[in-house]
Design an enzyme around this catalytic site. Sequence first.
Site, PDB file in Angstrom:
ATOM      1  CD  GLU A  60      -2.903   1.003   2.401  1.00 32.54           C
ATOM      2  OE1 GLU A  60      -2.931  -0.040   3.083  1.00 32.54           O
ATOM      3  OE2 GLU A  60      -3.753   1.905   2.486  1.00 32.54           O
ATOM      4  CG  ASN A 217      -9.226  -1.838   0.911  1.00 28.44           C
ATOM      5  OD1 ASN A 217      -8.837  -2.983   1.117  1.00 28.44           O
ATOM      6  ND2 ASN A 217      -9.185  -0.889   1.853  1.00 28.44           N
ATOM      7  CD  GLU A 218     -10.302  -2.928   5.426  1.00 29.07           C
ATOM      8  OE1 GLU A 218     -10.406  -1.876   6.059  1.00 29.07           O
ATOM      9  OE2 GLU A 218      -9.613  -3.893   5.825  1.00 29.07           O
ATOM     10  CE1 TYR A 290      -3.577  -6.383   8.554  1.00 32.22           C
ATOM     11  CE2 TYR A 290      -5.833  -5.683   8.193  1.00 32.22           C
ATOM     12  CZ  TYR A 290      -4.522  -5.753   7.778  1.00 32.22           C
ATOM     13  OH  TYR A 290      -4.140  -5.189   6.582  1.00 32.22           O
ATOM     14  CD  GLU A 353      -5.940  -4.877   3.704  1.00 30.41           C
ATOM     15  OE1 GLU A 353      -5.910  -4.544   4.914  1.00 30.41           O
ATOM     16  OE2 GLU A 353      -6.313  -4.123   2.792  1.00 30.41           O
ATOM     17  CD  GLN A 403       0.221  -2.504   3.756  1.00 30.50           C
ATOM     18  OE1 GLN A 403       1.014  -1.873   3.052  1.00 30.50           O
ATOM     19  NE2 GLN A 403      -0.949  -1.988   4.138  1.00 30.50           N
TER      20      GLN A 403
HETATM   21  O1  AHR Z   1      -3.072  -2.680   6.095  1.00 27.07           O
HETATM   22  C1  AHR Z   1      -3.444  -1.483   6.690  1.00 27.07           C
HETATM   23  C2  AHR Z   1      -4.923  -1.160   6.492  1.00 27.07           C
HETATM   24  O2  AHR Z   1      -5.700  -2.132   7.108  1.00 27.07           O
HETATM   25  C3  AHR Z   1      -5.425  -1.150   5.080  1.00 27.07           C
HETATM   26  O3  AHR Z   1      -5.206   0.049   4.441  1.00 27.07           O
HETATM   27  C4  AHR Z   1      -6.891  -1.396   5.245  1.00 27.07           C
HETATM   28  O4  AHR Z   1      -7.463  -2.042   4.133  1.00 27.07           O
HETATM   29  C5  AHR Z   1      -6.972  -2.218   6.510  1.00 27.07           C
HETATM   30  O5  AHR Z   1      -7.939  -1.753   7.365  1.00 27.07           O
END
Ligand code: AHR
Length: 554
Positions: A60, A217-218, A290, A353, A403
């Site tokens: 990103e 995205n999201e 995450y 992600e 990332q």
């Molecule tokens: O990876 C960091 C952020 O996490 C990304 O920009 C977003 O898609 C997610 O919430």
Amino acid sequence: MIRRRDLLRSTVAGAGVLLATRCLPFAEAFDSATTGARIEVLTDEPLGTISPNIYGHFTENLSGVVYDGMWVGENSKIPNIHGIRKELVDEMRKIKPSVVRFPGGCFADSYDWRDGIGPADKRPRRTNFWEDEESPSAPASHKYDPNQFGTNEFVRFCKLIGSEPYLAGNVRSLSAQEFYRWIEYCNSPAGSTTLADTRAAAGFPEPFNVHYWGVGNESWGCGGNFTPQEYAVEFRRWTTWVPRFHQELAFIASGPNVDDWNWTRGFLEEILKKGRGQLRSIYGMALHHYAWNLSRGATQDWVKGKGDALKFDVVDWYELLREGERMEGLITGHWQIMSEFDHEHSIKLIVDEWGPWYRPGGEATPTNQLEQIPTLRDAVFSGMTLDMFNRHPEKVAMANCAQLINCLNSLYLAHEDKFCVTPVGHVFGMYADHQGGQSLRTIFSVPDVTYDRDGKQARFWGLKGSASLHDKQLVLTAVNPEVTSAHETEIVVRGASVQSGSATTLTNPDIHAHNSFEQRNVVTPQSKAVEGKGGRLTYTFSPASVTKLVLTLG
Ligand code: AHR
């Protein structure tokens, strides 16, 4: 240095004080558990082909990822290839990187791709999506995007490392027409359109042939705050009659946040209102997860729930793995909902992600927002996650670790002329052998780990992994999450005999061990030969380790 056994002792005693002791050689630092541990690889039970794209990456335009991480500029003293950091290219070539996602993330839904093409000195500077979160001392390039790294540079990077580009469109703040035009810029044949001429003027006459396109995205959050129904309407509009230029395009829909089952259901329900044929326009749904909440159930607060990347106790080690392990239930849960609408399962899951997310403070370069220094814990987490993807080859078609560099679960850290491969990078190197293999059902029968969780005994599995067959070569990977005990394990390969093999292990006596610019090789894989007898071999999995066995079968 604090060793694992000391950590466990202090945690079990509930003292919360880490005991510093003499550092023993590794062999003495753990007790070997011979508890009838067993792995059975069922060579006649294939689960599907492991998509190389499961081993994908995410870059990103966020703080130090692009500027300083990937891009150093053509006039830099740092070795570079057309401005791209050479050491990164050299390292990535070793790990067979299949696909890279760009430019976000949340950044994608604020990005105008037109700013990043044409002569570099004419490109505008724009406010980066992440500007508000940057520290005052952060470099200007992190706050105000200089647009020196755009589509041309990204595609060149992908070509240099032997990867496919995956571009994410801006649904929140650009029109569907601009999405079509980006596709036209990338894919229209030489000499065919004005945008093809613009591409040629930059030195790229031949089309980029970008196959993977993210539609936002999201979109449930930073990508537009849509309801699943609203987003489905947008998705249909964005993917209807897109110019193909005689090649197939794979459109990836913004999928659920973790266990938001309602998003998956609501999106597909709305899509189907225009008929079953609509399903054909969706290549995949992008799930994000995450592992961030290390509070052991105390809070759901995004800030308060996070733990530290480098300073942690044994309980935090297991809690992170426990949070990460939710991934398997998310894959099967969303897949189940998808099957209610998409009976043939033409739509795949794209986990674009994933990784651990700690609180700020553990950066290698303090001005790099969201940067973490990955430790052995993150290597074990990453091996565990890749094994989960390998075990569901029919469901997961792509995954992108968040990332690549100078960010969350990074494979590499870089600053100016300094660079290192993290333990996570080494895991990707080890697991690359799985790509394209036939995933095999594999049974792990190993006693659970028990650990102290706020005065109560908690459990976690003792050993897990995945196996894949490549003609006569079997690749078996496994993580031992147990911080003190090795597992002497009998491995049975059903229906084959083991001729020869090698074992590669990533571990360290200190669970906090990590690589740094100054000490680049604290955590590196070590290999040795192993021998089998008939269809069996015995192997001892070190504590807190990631292991790969490559066995030639007869
Ligand atoms: O990876 C960091 C952020 O996490 C990304 O920009 C977003 O898609 C997610 O919430």
